[in-house]
Motif scaffolding. Sequence first.
Motif, mmCIF file in Angstrom:
data_model
loop_
_atom_site.group_PDB
_atom_site.id
_atom_site.type_symbol
_atom_site.label_atom_id
_atom_site.label_comp_id
_atom_site.label_asym_id
_atom_site.label_seq_id
_atom_site.Cartn_x
_atom_site.Cartn_y
_atom_site.Cartn_z
ATOM 1 N N VAL A 47 103.232 119.389 23.097
ATOM 2 C CA VAL A 47 102.961 117.959 22.941
ATOM 3 C C VAL A 47 104.200 117.150 23.311
ATOM 4 O O VAL A 47 104.133 116.216 24.104
ATOM 5 N N VAL A 60 99.718 112.342 25.929
ATOM 6 C CA VAL A 60 100.247 111.637 24.766
ATOM 7 C C VAL A 60 101.336 110.628 25.114
ATOM 8 O O VAL A 60 101.818 109.908 24.224
ATOM 9 N N PHE A 64 102.744 108.837 21.612
ATOM 10 C CA PHE A 64 103.490 109.677 20.677
ATOM 11 C C PHE A 64 104.984 109.530 20.951
ATOM 12 O O PHE A 64 105.414 109.362 22.095
ATOM 13 N N MET A 79 102.723 109.547 15.846
ATOM 14 C CA MET A 79 101.515 109.567 16.664
ATOM 15 C C MET A 79 100.742 108.278 16.433
ATOM 16 O O MET A 79 100.305 108.002 15.312
ATOM 17 N N ASP A 86 92.901 114.253 20.044
ATOM 18 C CA ASP A 86 94.194 114.644 19.482
ATOM 19 C C ASP A 86 94.051 115.555 18.261
ATOM 20 O O ASP A 86 95.051 116.079 17.774
#
Length: 118
Positions: A47, A60, A64, A79, A86
């Motif tokens: 991630v 992301v 994020f 996040m 997700d």
Amino acid sequence: VQLPASGGGLVQAGGSLRLSCAASGRILGIKSMGWYRQVPGKERELVASITSGTNYADSVKARFTISGNNAKKTSYLQMNSLNPEDAAVYFCNMQGVDGSSWSNFNSWGQGTLVTVSS
């Protein structure tokens, strides 16, 4: 080196969560911090990570943010704008030098579940 993670839970789509991961044990130095996620039937995927800079999965980016505090041996994953895609078990990872053995370590947290309702 152990990495208990916290911060997972249930959130509505569009909401936010902050995951944290604080390492226990003696650490001489931290080389990288990372967050990965896994859903049933799929491989664990990166991630976000920090080494000399930050790196994010395309899915992301801009939502994020990974950060770390080497002195506190802690990494965070903020996040925002979460969506149902997700939802996963999120794992923290930390690599560095163990202060007890003076050897490299590559440790994983036990995972924290993030659920996003639509």
